[in-house]
Design an enzyme around this catalytic site. Structure first.
Site, PDB file in Angstrom:
ATOM      1  N   LYS A  38      36.336 -22.826  15.124  1.00 52.38           N
ATOM      2  CA  LYS A  38      37.294 -21.842  14.347  1.00 52.38           C
ATOM      3  C   LYS A  38      38.654 -21.662  15.066  1.00 52.38           C
ATOM      4  O   LYS A  38      39.605 -21.848  14.571  1.00 52.38           O
ATOM      5  CB  LYS A  38      36.506 -20.370  14.673  1.00 52.38           C
ATOM      6  CG  LYS A  38      35.392 -20.373  13.655  1.00 52.38           C
ATOM      7  CD  LYS A  38      34.580 -19.058  14.076  1.00 52.38           C
ATOM      8  CE  LYS A  38      34.215 -18.742  15.100  1.00 52.38           C
ATOM      9  NZ  LYS A  38      33.174 -19.353  15.806  1.00 52.38           N
ATOM     10  N   ASP A  91      38.662 -14.751  18.155  1.00 55.88           N
ATOM     11  CA  ASP A  91      37.168 -14.415  18.821  1.00 55.88           C
ATOM     12  C   ASP A  91      36.643 -13.275  18.155  1.00 55.88           C
ATOM     13  O   ASP A  91      35.721 -13.076  17.805  1.00 55.88           O
ATOM     14  CB  ASP A  91      37.468 -14.487  20.389  1.00 55.88           C
ATOM     15  CG  ASP A  91      36.138 -14.088  20.864  1.00 55.88           C
ATOM     16  OD1 ASP A  91      35.076 -15.051  20.433  1.00 55.88           O
ATOM     17  OD2 ASP A  91      35.997 -13.441  21.897  1.00 55.88           O
ATOM     18  N   ARG A 116      30.765 -28.161  -5.596  1.00 54.70           N
ATOM     19  CA  ARG A 116      31.443 -29.268  -5.787  1.00 54.70           C
ATOM     20  C   ARG A 116      32.857 -28.919  -6.860  1.00 54.70           C
ATOM     21  O   ARG A 116      33.766 -29.476  -6.883  1.00 54.70           O
ATOM     22  CB  ARG A 116      30.777 -30.387  -6.075  1.00 54.70           C
ATOM     23  CG  ARG A 116      30.198 -30.708  -5.063  1.00 54.70           C
ATOM     24  CD  ARG A 116      29.391 -32.326  -5.441  1.00 54.70           C
ATOM     25  NE  ARG A 116      30.449 -33.310  -5.525  1.00 54.70           N
ATOM     26  CZ  ARG A 116      30.062 -34.736  -5.640  1.00 54.70           C
ATOM     27  NH1 ARG A 116      28.928 -35.014  -5.922  1.00 54.70           N
ATOM     28  NH2 ARG A 116      31.166 -35.769  -5.849  1.00 54.70           N
TER      29      ARG A 116
END
Length: 313
Positions: free
Chosen positions: A159, A177, A243
């Protein structure tokens, strides 16, 4: 939820403390404000004593026309042991009956020179911001093309590294965080960073870096409305990933539901570019352009045309 006391609004709006100083530490539990007009007429059955009471020109003009016994009775009922404050606007004169009752019950009486409607609006906005429901989420919040994107995922999935690449591409970091989230409205979530880690990114193997120092003030911002959640997870070959982009998953934060996209992580995938494109596509959808839906419609039309040409109705 933050705690707000009467002394906080006294300081915030530079109000004048007239009486009831002993109750200056009373807690304010609701952002609702009461203008006790019907109470001035003597109807206290549904009196919301836990709210801040606002007395303007209309309320005090009516009050001044009452008899002496009625004036005393009204103010005694107005000042309860749970009333956080009584605020008089327009620098109007404070009735002596109010001063006596407020001192007896330790209800702070404050005064401002602002007009009643304007002060009521400003005070409501202040209290709603302070008393809004809050929570904290483990993740990274980035402003990408004006879209507040909350990046979530398990620890170590990448991340912070993705956020660093996004900052290098010209986007702005809000929090890393830990993202503190406040619900300002029914569907409005605003994310901020805890003061201790503001502008900081933790990159494994590199340590703590200050984004504002490295990339400038334009690379950070203090808060941002959260519009999209992107969850990063390690690629699972057994899982069927979307998809086409027709399925819209939601994530509930406090009482609001935010659109969520799951992005599988594996070597060779440029997550920063994927998230950047996801943000642009989200903006397009809000503008009414849905590429996945357009493709599905064209595919359906092509199938129907093919069936017609083959002689099927």
């Amino acid at each position: 939820m933050s705690k707000v006391r009467t002394k906080d609004i006294l300081k915030k709006f530079n109000l004048e403390l007239i009486s009831g100083e002993e109750g200056i530490d009373r807690s304010i539990m609701t952002s609702d404000i009461s203008r006790p007009g019907i109470e001035m007429a003597g109807y206290f059955k549904y009196y919301p004593g836990e709210r801040i009471q606002l007395l303007g020109k209309t309320e005090l003009s009516f009050f001044n026309e009452l008899g002496d016994s009625e004036r005393t009775s009204r103010m005694e009922q107005l000042c309860t042991d749970i009333t956080p404050a009584i605020i008089v606007t327009r620098d109007l004169e404070i009735p002596p009956e109010l001063l006596e009752a407020s001192e007896r019950e330790s209800v702070p009486v404050l005064r401002t020179g602002m007009k009643t409607t304007r002060f009521s609006s400003r005070l409501t906005n202040f209290l709603e911001a302070k008393l809004a429901p809050t929570t904290a989420v483990h993740g990274v919040l980035v402003d990408i093309y004006g879209v507040g994107v909350l990046i979530t995922g398990k620890s170590g999935v990448g991340k912070s590294e993705t956020a660093l690449e996004l900052v290098k591409r010209g986007h702005r970091l809000v929090a890393d965080d830990c993202v503190e989230i406040r619900q300002n409205d029914q569907d409005t979530l605003v994310g901020t960073s805890p003061e201790l880690i503001e502008h900081l990114l933790e990159i494994r193997g590199l340590g703590i870096i200050n984004v504002m120092t490295l990339f400038g003030a334009g690379a950070v911002r203090s808060n941002k409305k959260i519009s999209l959640v992107i969850n990063l997870e390690i690629w699972d070959s057994k899982r069927q990933y979307d998809r086409l982009g027709l399925d819209e998953e939601k994530m509930k934060i406090i009482d609001a539901e935010i659109q969520k996209i799951t992005v599988p992580v594996r070597p060779g995938r440029n997550l920063a570019v994927i998230i950047e494109v996801a943000s642009m596509n989200f903006r397009l959808k809000r503008m009414g352009v849905n590429a996945a839906q357009q493709f599905t419609d064209r595919l359906t039309d092509a199938i129907e045309e093919g069936e017609t040409e083959d002689g099927y109705e």
